[in-house]
Write an enzyme that holds these catalytic residues in place. Sequence first.
Site, short mmCIF file in Angstrom:
data_model
loop_
_atom_site.label_atom_id
_atom_site.label_comp_id
_atom_site.label_asym_id
_atom_site.label_seq_id
_atom_site.Cartn_x
_atom_site.Cartn_y
_atom_site.Cartn_z
NE ARG A 284 -3.96 -1.50 -0.14
CZ ARG A 284 -4.28 -2.48 -1.01
NH1 ARG A 284 -3.33 -2.65 -1.78
NH2 ARG A 284 -5.30 -3.25 -0.89
CD GLU A 313 -2.51 2.94 -5.92
OE1 GLU A 313 -3.67 2.46 -6.43
OE2 GLU A 313 -1.56 2.57 -5.43
CG HIS A 332 -2.50 -0.91 -7.36
ND1 HIS A 332 -3.14 -0.23 -6.46
CD2 HIS A 332 -2.56 -2.16 -6.83
CE1 HIS A 332 -3.47 -1.08 -5.37
NE2 HIS A 332 -3.14 -2.35 -5.71
#
Length: 596
Positions: A284, A313, A332
């Site tokens: 994370r 993000e 990601h």
Amino acid sequence: MAATFPVDRLAAPSLRLSHPSSLSRRLLLSPSRLSAAPLPRRFPSRIVAMAEPKPRVLVAEKLGAAGLALLKGVADVDCSYNLSPEELRAKILLCDALIVRSGTKVGRDVFESSGGKLRVVGRAGVGIDNVDLAAATEHGCLVVNAPTANTVAAAEHGIALLTAMARNIARSDASMKSGKWERNKYVGVSLVGKTLAILGFGKVGSEVARRAKGLGMHVTAHDPYAAADRARAMGVDLVTFDEAIASADFISLHMPLTPATSKIINDKAFAKMKKGVRIINVARGGVIDEEALVRALDSGVVAQAALDVFTKEPPSAENKLVMHENVTATPHLGASTVEAQEEVAIEIAEAVLGALKGELAATAVNAPMVPAEVLSELAPYVVLAEKLGRLAVQLVAGGSGVKSVKVTYSSARAPGDLDTRLLRAMIIKGLIEPISNAHVNLVNADFTAKQRGIRITEERVLLAGSPEDPIDSIQVRIANVESKFPTAVSGTGEVTVEGRVKDSIPLLTKVGSFQVDASMEGSLILCRQVDQPGMIGTVGSILGEQNVNVSYMSVGRIAPRKHAVMAIGVDEEPTKEALKNIGDIPAIEEFVFLKL
């Protein structure tokens, strides 16, 4: 001799569940019900089949086709992507379940807007930091995730970033594509013999460790919850946080984002690291202080970083980390393999559908951790626990006055071998629902009791004998109240009921100081009477004249021709006239009708 052991009360729900496959008796987690599936009745009954409406599932972010197919087989599915917060709140009013990925914020406003209809939120992935767990728990909504399906994919991506960073793959590729040939500029570092510190030694961290060992690296790990024997079996040294970061050539992050881990990699941590350390993050973004990392890169404390996740993000176009020449960045992609996406979709669909059907989801993150084998074994005791709570509170005159409840579990098992959290939740459900409009389930039971000022105390009485059965009996006592059926008050001055399970059937075995033998199904009439001939026939005739079917009668007495308690099981609720006629029988001193 019996020994008494006090245990914790009103404990906060644990955040993980061990992984049950399926339960022989499903535990219903809907807002209106949480009980084991009905047990076989001793007596025949009429069954009316009714078609139940399909649950409605809102899928707010893209989900794999296999998962959608599972959902559509049993539910009405609304695939609505890129919803604004206002649109999500409007749609949630009609939904029993919500499935999201990481891009949808499920805050308190969503749960409040659902009006109690939302029963389960499914997070298609591991992290649940975009879901307000406290609000979900308060509103009785189960939160499930998919923690296993993308484990390998995330670990593979971590290793891919590790090797790509060490050998400057991304930078040299960009150089080649710009028409350059810079062999000397992109000399890498070897992995063999280097130390990799893994911060967070869970599923993904363990898989990364296995692969790193295969590359010839020395692996250390820090995780306060990791088992030392498991780490040793893999050839991994468990160390403190400071030891891990101080000795590492490479650091790979695999921890969840919590208040304790937020920005745990900060200026202070960088000051303890070797100069030239390399960092990988596929966990994370929030676990790294991004501004501090930029400073560490600029100073050379950190030689390189490979990042798959960011605090925000997508990151802005001017994000200094993304643009830094010593950073390898991916958008990601940890779980982004074809196989992982399908597995995640299937895992979350199964978890959501299981919860909607009443099963305790294996991947629930805001319910007590109860292993599958314990769930299966305790199934009939779950029914008993709720019925005892429901019966006890109905014996109280003015149920709102219930403040102090003591539960005693008698068992031949050692205290550490008996998990009673599920039973406590069921007792709370039984105590609260008959006297309020609250919907209590496994998720919100402790919170609901605490909110209403009800103190639940548990104790265990250790019995001699075989521990084959988990529990011999459960006793519920309510203190400092009056009873509408004074016989239910024991010598200690508390409303007291006790029960046990026999042949998988829950039985009421004690009311106050009187022993009884009553099946806890349907409804129940309790009568205190003078013990004399003909009483069973007299009461049975009154009920028969009113077309009330009697399923059983049981009499417990202290001595012949003295006082007795008669328990009468009935399939229908007697009319007021029938109850009045029972009360008018001269030998009956008191009676009460109870809905189980």
